[in-house]
Design a protein around this motif. Structure first.
Motif, PDB file in Angstrom:
ATOM      1  N   PRO A  26     -15.897  29.542  -6.398  1.00 45.25           N
ATOM      2  CA  PRO A  26     -15.690  29.667  -4.951  1.00 45.25           C
ATOM      3  C   PRO A  26     -14.291  30.146  -4.554  1.00 45.25           C
ATOM      4  CG  PRO A  26     -16.630  27.526  -5.489  1.00 45.25           C
ATOM      5  CD  PRO A  26     -16.319  28.200  -6.772  1.00 45.25           C
ATOM      6  N   MET A  27     -13.250  29.638  -5.221  1.00 43.06           N
ATOM      7  CA  MET A  27     -11.894  30.035  -4.867  1.00 43.06           C
ATOM      8  C   MET A  27     -11.657  31.507  -5.202  1.00 43.06           C
ATOM      9  SD  MET A  27      -9.054  29.346  -3.462  1.00 43.06           S
ATOM     10  CE  MET A  27      -8.976  27.592  -3.274  1.00 43.06           C
ATOM     11  N   THR A  28     -12.141  31.944  -6.349  1.00 45.75           N
ATOM     12  CA  THR A  28     -11.982  33.343  -6.739  1.00 45.75           C
ATOM     13  C   THR A  28     -12.734  34.249  -5.772  1.00 45.75           C
ATOM     14  OG1 THR A  28     -11.841  32.623  -9.047  1.00 45.75           O
ATOM     15  CG2 THR A  28     -12.213  34.956  -8.661  1.00 45.75           C
ATOM     16  N   LEU A  29     -13.948  33.858  -5.411  1.00 45.97           N
ATOM     17  CA  LEU A  29     -14.726  34.632  -4.442  1.00 45.97           C
ATOM     18  C   LEU A  29     -14.023  34.670  -3.090  1.00 45.97           C
ATOM     19  CD1 LEU A  29     -17.344  36.139  -3.646  1.00 45.97           C
ATOM     20  CD2 LEU A  29     -18.304  33.900  -3.066  1.00 45.97           C
ATOM     21  N   GLY A  30     -13.513  33.532  -2.659  1.00 48.62           N
ATOM     22  CA  GLY A  30     -12.825  33.460  -1.372  1.00 48.62           C
ATOM     23  C   GLY A  30     -11.584  34.341  -1.328  1.00 48.62           C
ATOM     24  N   LEU A  31     -10.771  34.279  -2.387  1.00 49.31           N
ATOM     25  CA  LEU A  31      -9.574  35.120  -2.428  1.00 49.31           C
ATOM     26  C   LEU A  31      -9.937  36.601  -2.482  1.00 49.31           C
ATOM     27  CD1 LEU A  31      -7.254  33.071  -4.810  1.00 49.31           C
ATOM     28  CD2 LEU A  31      -6.955  33.462  -2.364  1.00 49.31           C
ATOM     29  N   GLY A  32     -10.980  36.931  -3.244  1.00 42.10           N
ATOM     30  CA  GLY A  32     -11.424  38.321  -3.313  1.00 42.10           C
ATOM     31  C   GLY A  32     -11.882  38.837  -1.959  1.00 42.10           C
TER      32      GLY A  32
END
Length: 129
Positions: A21-27
């Motif tokens: 989720p964090m990687t997706l959110g930052l992307g």
């Protein structure tokens, strides 16, 4: 890989539980920033702002991860660390000692670097035209 888009979409959907989720959110955040900078640049008549969007996003992202300690410990967000010394030669060997095998081994990487350089130059020329 399939030729049918619906099967590709199904394959992506079946792996949705593996998304960080964090990687997706930052992307998504940086993608929105890139689009926003481009639109602001067009609206203000400053194409340079849109062109500098990727650089600004990279710098902001690196600074956020470097200075925000909680981001450094999230699974899926890895900091590479130091690059070991000696990974690349500091000089090329004398060309007379090169064999055809050496040339063939370096051609794919050389062609890739040349293609990337050409595409960067082409994109820059389009932005400046």
């Amino acid at each position: 890989s399939s030729e049918f888009p619906i099967l590709k979409m199904w394959a992506y959907a079946s792996k949705a539980s593996e998304v960080q989720p964090m990687t997706l959110g930052l992307g998504l955040l940086f993608t929105i920033c890139l689009i926003g900078l481009r639109k602001i640049g067009i609206k203000c008549g400053c194409k340079l702002l849109g062109s500098l969007g990727p650089l600004l996003s990279c710098v902001i992202g690196v600074l956020c991860i470097y200075f925000c300690k909680p981001l450094q410990h999230i699974e899926g967000l890895e900091i590479i660390g130091d690059i070991p010394g000696g990974s690349l030669p500091s000089s090329l060997p004398v060309f007379s000692r090169w064999t055809w095998q050496d040339v063939r081994g370096s051609l794919p990487l050389s062609a890739t670097i040349a293609l990337i350089g050409f595409l960067e130059a082409f994109a820059t020329a389009q932005n400046l035209a």
